[in-house]
Design a protein around this motif. Structure first.
Motif, PDB file in Angstrom:
ATOM      1  N   ARG A   1       9.841   1.133 -12.653  1.00  0.00           N
ATOM      2  CA  ARG A   1      10.931   0.407 -12.011  1.00  0.00           C
ATOM      3  C   ARG A   1      11.622   1.339 -11.020  1.00  0.00           C
ATOM      4  N   GLN A   2      11.840   0.823  -9.811  1.00  0.00           N
ATOM      5  CA  GLN A   2      12.618   1.527  -8.797  1.00  0.00           C
ATOM      6  C   GLN A   2      13.811   0.654  -8.456  1.00  0.00           C
ATOM      7  N   ARG A   3      14.992   1.242  -8.572  1.00  0.00           N
ATOM      8  CA  ARG A   3      16.202   0.429  -8.429  1.00  0.00           C
ATOM      9  C   ARG A   3      17.299   1.240  -7.747  1.00  0.00           C
ATOM     10  N   GLU A   4      18.157   0.550  -7.001  1.00  0.00           N
ATOM     11  CA  GLU A   4      19.311   1.197  -6.393  1.00  0.00           C
ATOM     12  C   GLU A   4      20.323   0.157  -5.937  1.00  0.00           C
ATOM     13  N   GLY A   5      21.560   0.588  -5.816  1.00  0.00           N
ATOM     14  CA  GLY A   5      22.612  -0.140  -5.108  1.00  0.00           C
ATOM     15  C   GLY A   5      23.089   0.761  -3.986  1.00  0.00           C
ATOM     16  N   ARG A   6      23.493   0.178  -2.862  1.00  0.00           N
ATOM     17  CA  ARG A   6      23.777   1.013  -1.685  1.00  0.00           C
ATOM     18  C   ARG A   6      24.886   0.411  -0.826  1.00  0.00           C
ATOM     19  N   HIS A   7      25.703   1.310  -0.266  1.00  0.00           N
ATOM     20  CA  HIS A   7      26.646   0.975   0.794  1.00  0.00           C
ATOM     21  C   HIS A   7      26.246   1.767   2.036  1.00  0.00           C
ATOM     22  N   ILE A   8      26.262   1.098   3.193  1.00  0.00           N
ATOM     23  CA  ILE A   8      25.997   1.773   4.469  1.00  0.00           C
ATOM     24  C   ILE A   8      27.190   1.536   5.389  1.00  0.00           C
ATOM     25  N   TYR A   9      27.734   2.621   5.913  1.00  0.00           N
ATOM     26  CA  TYR A   9      28.828   2.553   6.876  1.00  0.00           C
ATOM     27  C   TYR A   9      28.353   3.216   8.167  1.00  0.00           C
ATOM     28  N   GLY A  10      28.696   2.637   9.302  1.00  0.00           N
ATOM     29  CA  GLY A  10      28.251   3.253  10.540  1.00  0.00           C
ATOM     30  C   GLY A  10      29.109   2.907  11.739  1.00  0.00           C
ATOM     31  N   TYR A  11      29.015   3.764  12.753  1.00  0.00           N
ATOM     32  CA  TYR A  11      29.757   3.562  14.000  1.00  0.00           C
ATOM     33  C   TYR A  11      28.966   4.217  15.133  1.00  0.00           C
ATOM     34  N   HIS A  12      28.927   3.539  16.277  1.00  0.00           N
ATOM     35  CA  HIS A  12      28.197   4.037  17.443  1.00  0.00           C
ATOM     36  C   HIS A  12      29.012   3.712  18.686  1.00  0.00           C
ATOM     37  N   SER A  13      29.339   4.734  19.470  1.00  0.00           N
ATOM     38  CA  SER A  13      30.057   4.554  20.726  1.00  0.00           C
ATOM     39  C   SER A  13      29.158   5.018  21.866  1.00  0.00           C
ATOM     40  N   LYS A  14      29.065   4.198  22.915  1.00  0.00           N
ATOM     41  CA  LYS A  14      28.161   4.521  24.033  1.00  0.00           C
ATOM     42  C   LYS A  14      28.840   4.198  25.362  1.00  0.00           C
ATOM     43  N   LEU A  15      28.848   5.167  26.255  1.00  0.00           N
ATOM     44  CA  LEU A  15      29.406   4.999  27.594  1.00  0.00           C
ATOM     45  C   LEU A  15      28.276   5.069  28.614  1.00  0.00           C
ATOM     46  N   SER A  16      28.130   4.020  29.427  1.00  0.00           N
ATOM     47  CA  SER A  16      27.091   3.968  30.462  1.00  0.00           C
ATOM     48  C   SER A  16      27.758   3.908  31.830  1.00  0.00           C
ATOM     49  N   HIS A  17      27.249   4.706  32.748  1.00  0.00           N
ATOM     50  CA  HIS A  17      27.891   4.815  34.063  1.00  0.00           C
ATOM     51  C   HIS A  17      26.833   4.982  35.148  1.00  0.00           C
ATOM     52  N   GLU A  18      27.018   4.279  36.261  1.00  0.00           N
ATOM     53  CA  GLU A  18      26.128   4.392  37.411  1.00  0.00           C
ATOM     54  C   GLU A  18      26.923   4.917  38.603  1.00  0.00           C
ATOM     55  N   THR A  19      26.341   5.841  39.346  1.00  0.00           N
ATOM     56  CA  THR A  19      27.001   6.384  40.525  1.00  0.00           C
ATOM     57  C   THR A  19      25.949   6.911  41.486  1.00  0.00           C
ATOM     58  N   HIS A  20      26.395   7.600  42.539  1.00  0.00           N
ATOM     59  CA  HIS A  20      25.494   8.168  43.532  1.00  0.00           C
ATOM     60  C   HIS A  20      25.878   9.610  43.785  1.00  0.00           C
ATOM     61  N   LEU A  21      24.879  10.447  43.940  1.00  0.00           N
ATOM     62  CA  LEU A  21      25.071  11.824  44.388  1.00  0.00           C
ATOM     63  C   LEU A  21      24.237  11.994  45.647  1.00  0.00           C
ATOM     64  N   GLY A  22      24.893  11.868  46.789  1.00  0.00           N
ATOM     65  CA  GLY A  22      24.145  11.869  48.041  1.00  0.00           C
ATOM     66  C   GLY A  22      23.208  10.677  48.088  1.00  0.00           C
ATOM     67  N   ALA A  23      21.921  10.950  48.266  1.00  0.00           N
ATOM     68  CA  ALA A  23      20.924   9.876  48.336  1.00  0.00           C
ATOM     69  C   ALA A  23      20.366   9.520  46.961  1.00  0.00           C
ATOM     70  N   TRP A  24      20.847  10.192  45.915  1.00  0.00           N
ATOM     71  CA  TRP A  24      20.324   9.963  44.573  1.00  0.00           C
ATOM     72  C   TRP A  24      21.171   8.932  43.827  1.00  0.00           C
ATOM     73  N   ASN A  25      20.495   7.986  43.185  1.00  0.00           N
ATOM     74  CA  ASN A  25      21.168   7.084  42.246  1.00  0.00           C
ATOM     75  C   ASN A  25      21.165   7.741  40.875  1.00  0.00           C
ATOM     76  N   VAL A  26      22.292   7.709  40.201  1.00  0.00           N
ATOM     77  CA  VAL A  26      22.427   8.387  38.916  1.00  0.00           C
ATOM     78  C   VAL A  26      22.915   7.398  37.860  1.00  0.00           C
ATOM     79  N   GLU A  27      22.191   7.330  36.743  1.00  0.00           N
ATOM     80  CA  GLU A  27      22.613   6.543  35.587  1.00  0.00           C
ATOM     81  C   GLU A  27      22.842   7.497  34.428  1.00  0.00           C
ATOM     82  N   SER A  28      24.035   7.469  33.874  1.00  0.00           N
ATOM     83  CA  SER A  28      24.401   8.367  32.788  1.00  0.00           C
ATOM     84  C   SER A  28      24.739   7.559  31.538  1.00  0.00           C
ATOM     85  N   VAL A  29      24.244   8.026  30.402  1.00  0.00           N
ATOM     86  CA  VAL A  29      24.559   7.402  29.117  1.00  0.00           C
ATOM     87  C   VAL A  29      24.982   8.511  28.160  1.00  0.00           C
TER      88      VAL A  29
END
Length: 748
Positions: A396-424
């Protein structure tokens, strides 16, 4: 907070300054009002264009710069292509309506490789009928699954030369909620998808290899990220009935009016019930009950809140794997049993909240918090009377479980001269707490004869990552790195002596490069480092040694669209693991297999014959080997070497649609020297639906040609009750025989 406000202001000013004179717009789903990411926007006289960002925004050079007549072409898979005359308007809103799938709408751009897997899976999801959450996994080219102990247990997964077991080397999420269970009672990374109602799946994204900063632990062979639909096109009630006493009921209810949905608020609930005995001599009595609810709304003009709640309850009986010798001597049939007291139950309740804040048209900040409560109880008997000739070897394999989680993500698009830049940039944590994680010797599911392991686990994973994509003309470079911190705690309830907590930090860099020759050809190179953690019990017992074995991989590929109706993706790949050091939950021991090396070739092709007939094929070749054993003794047991999937899909205007699909797996080694072989198979499925505005009739047939095949196979040493000596040979779970189901859906 001040820093966030300054970033938002800078992003907005940058965006405005760089787009003066450009056509700016946003592409959304007309019905749900949801933004459409990766829609393709171009001028009518040019094949070169741009794709929309996560918020659905785009910015395109003014018509005068291209000599265009001011007509925009907007296309997106599964939606009707639109032509819009800008008439001097520099800011437009494009509302897209769902329509037929067309490969003509797929365009190779500098963003294509990042989205190519997403595009292919979206095509498949639109065309292929999905009967279960497990079928959704099968939309990933080269991914195979196998059930080997009743319908309620998580499936065994195969991908890129891996026998992944139940999820050790693949990162699986639904709406950002982790599906994998770390330090699970049955096996590391246990990924049970039964809480997902398949009809609610809105999109599937996936990637193979350890090249993606957002997906950390377990993402060595790849990841699969599924998202449920944010709204329902219509409410529906579905009834299905088929062989083996199979019955399924489903209700999906849209809770809000069209007027509320037009304002950007959506809410729906869904419920599912399934019962089946399966084809086995001892009925499975498999039953599953699911409830799901989702609500999303605008908070002001620049924030969107999404709330999700779901619950699963399931239990089943099982016959497990049976030995070949018992079938050959006629003591049992292919669907018979040695011990039919196997089986289990599981339940999982999930809740999550996501706030998406649009700080500017080029900047998005997402915050996601989630919680799961999970219970698991599984009885198995793999060796019968090998260890206990009197009572048998049931565990027998048995368990009880609680999972807590949090994820924060910032996405940004800009330009550096002729380059397109996407940052995450991202950061977050996941905390798993289990109670009474157990491995015990039992009899008839009721009596515990001996506890092998019993204790409480606490495992914490905190992480941060940064990802930069820079693009100019035909070149695109993606550079990223991920930092993961782990803390492992185990309270052993069978021992007075306790081992101290263990900690570990690992850094995973990524570098991906692509070059777009033209709208028909794109080359790419992906490289990166990934890892899978080990079970907390092993980590603590081994005092933190070899607990986060790293994986190093590389893909060299090409994305082709030689004709308007053909899309091809070809990649050669390599993956090296420092240590396949995995806890074997069935025995409570560690079986390190040393360093391993895999090389392979993946080919995926999609072809559209006309406006209603589609074909696809996937061929996946792998050579998985141990890096430290001599030739001939270096096979990795059960790792697939050659697989293929594909088929035909049709969608007629009169409402008739369906698919004829195959899946093939070649014979593979079941032990290290290939003296024992797991037999390959080819299985064909058929699905036909007739859909009208208010109803749908359907027929689904699994194993159309009624072939004999083994769904899962293991080289196991066992002893039957009257045998004097143990025997080591293939033990298998038979694949489903011809299995037909009828369905009726009513829409309202």
């Amino acid at each position: 907070m001040k820093k966030c406000i300054l970033t938002a202001c800078f992003s907005f000013l940058t965006y405005i300054a760089l787009s003066q004179g450009a056509i700016q717009g946003r592409v959304i789903d007309k019905n749900s009002r949801e933004p459409l990411e990766l829609a393709y926007v171009r001028w009518s006289n040019s094949l070169q264009g741009v794709v929309t960002n996560k918020q659905g925004y785009f910015s395109l050079n003014p018509a005068s710069a291209t000599g265009s007549d001011g007509v925009l072409i907007i296309s997106f898979i599964g939606f009707t292509t639109r032509e819009i005359r800008t008439s001097g308007n520099n800011s437009i809103l494009v509302e897209m309506e769902k329509g037929p799938v067309s490969l003509e709408e797929v365009v190779i751009t500098p963003q294509s490789t990042a989205a190519s897997f997403h595009t292919i899976s979206k095509i498949d999801l639109n065309l292929q009928p999905v009967r279960s959450a497990q079928d959704i996994l099968r939309t990933v080219p080269g991914l195979f699954i196998g059930q080997h102990q009743g319908g309620g247990k998580a499936e065994q997964i195969f991908l890129r030369g891996f026998d992944i077991d139940h999820g050790t080397d693949i990162n699986v999420t639904v709406d950002g909620l982790p599906v994998n269970m770390v330090s699970h009672a049955h096996g590391q990374g246990y990924a049970d998808l039964h809480f997902l109602i398949p009809e609610l799946t809105g999109s599937v994204d996936y990637g193979k290899g350890p090249y993606y900063t957002q997906y950390g632990n377990l993402g060595t062979a790849g990841y699969v990220s599924m998202n449920t639909a944010n709204s329902l096109d219509k409410s529906a009630i579905k009834l299905e009935a088929g062989q083996f006493n199979t019955i399924r009921g489903l209700a999906m209810i849209d809770l809000l009016s069209k007027r509320q949905k037009q304002k950007g608020t959506n809410a729906y609930v869904a419920g599912e019930f399934l019962y089946s005995d399966g084809p086995f001599a001892s009925p499975q009595h498999f039953n599953r009950f699911n409830l799901f609810g989702k609500f999303n709304t605008q908070l002001g003009k620049n924030n969107r809140l999404t709330l999700i709640a779901s619950t699963l309850n399931s239990d089943w009986d099982a016959s497990g794997q049976i030995p070949e010798r018992a079938v050959k001597n006629g003591s049992i049939g292919r669907f018979g049993y040695i011990d039919n007291t196997e089986g289990g139950y599981t339940n999982r309740t999930n809740g999550s909240a996501r706030l998406s804040s649009y700080l500017s048209p080029a900047t998005t900040w997402e915050n996601h918090a989630f919680y799961s409560n999970y219970n698991f109880n599984l009885h198995s008997n793999f060796t019968f009377f090998l260890n206990d000739p009197v009572n048998g070897d049931q565990i027998r394999q048995r368990e009880g479980r609680h999972i807590y989680g949090y994820h924060s993500k910032l996405s940004h698009e800009t330009h550096l001269g002729a380059w397109n830049v996407e940052s995450v940039y991202g950061t977050g944590f996941r905390l798993d707490q289990t109670r009474n994680t157990e491995l015990s010797h039992t009899i008839n599911r009721n009596t515990v004869l001996e506890y092998t392991q019993l204790g409480d686990i606490r495992e914490t994973n905190a992480f941060a990552y940064a990802d930069q994509s820079i693009e100019k003309n035909r070149w695109r470079f993606n550079i990223g790195a991920r930092l993961d911190y782990f803390n492992f705690h185990y309270k052993d309830k069978l021992s007075a002596a306790q081992s101290p907590d263990q900690e570990k930090v690992i850094v995973s860099p990524k570098l991906n490069i692509q070059y777009t020759l033209d709208t028909k050809t794109q080359l790419y190179l992906k490289t990166g480092k990934g890892f899978h953690s080990n079970d907390a019990r092993v980590v603590v017992f081994n005092q933190g040694h070899e607990i986060l074995p790293a994986a190093y991989g590389a893909d060299l590929g090409v994305l082709l669209k030689p004709t308007r109706n053909l899309l091809v993706n070809l990649a050669a790949w390599y993956l090296y693991l420092q240590q396949e050091f995995v806890y074997v939950g069935d025995e409570g021991v560690v079986k390190p297999s040393g360093k391993t090396r895999r090389i392979g070739l993946d080919l995926s092709a999609r072809y559209q014959f006309n406006n209603w007939l589609f074909a696809d094929a996937n061929v996946n070749i792998a050579k998985p080997r141990s890096a430290e054993e001599p030739k001939g003794e270096n096979y990795i047991p059960l790792a697939p070497g050659l697989t293929s999937t594909g088929g035909l899909n049709w969608q007629l205007k009169n409402g008739l649609q369906g698919s004829l699909r195959y899946r093939f797996m070649k014979d593979r080694a079941a032990n290290e020297n290939k003296s024992v072989v797991a037999q390959g198979y080819t299985v064909t499925d058929l699905s036909v639906n007739y859909t009208k505005k208010q109803y749908e009739l359907g027929l689904a047939i699994e194993n159309l040609f009624n072939v004999k095949w083994n769904e899962t196979q293991f080289d196991t040493e066992s002893r039957l009750q009257h045998e004097a000596d143990p025997v080591s040979e293939i033990h298998f779970t038979p694949g489903t025989s011809f299995f037909a189901r009828l369905k009726l859906s009513v829409f309202f």
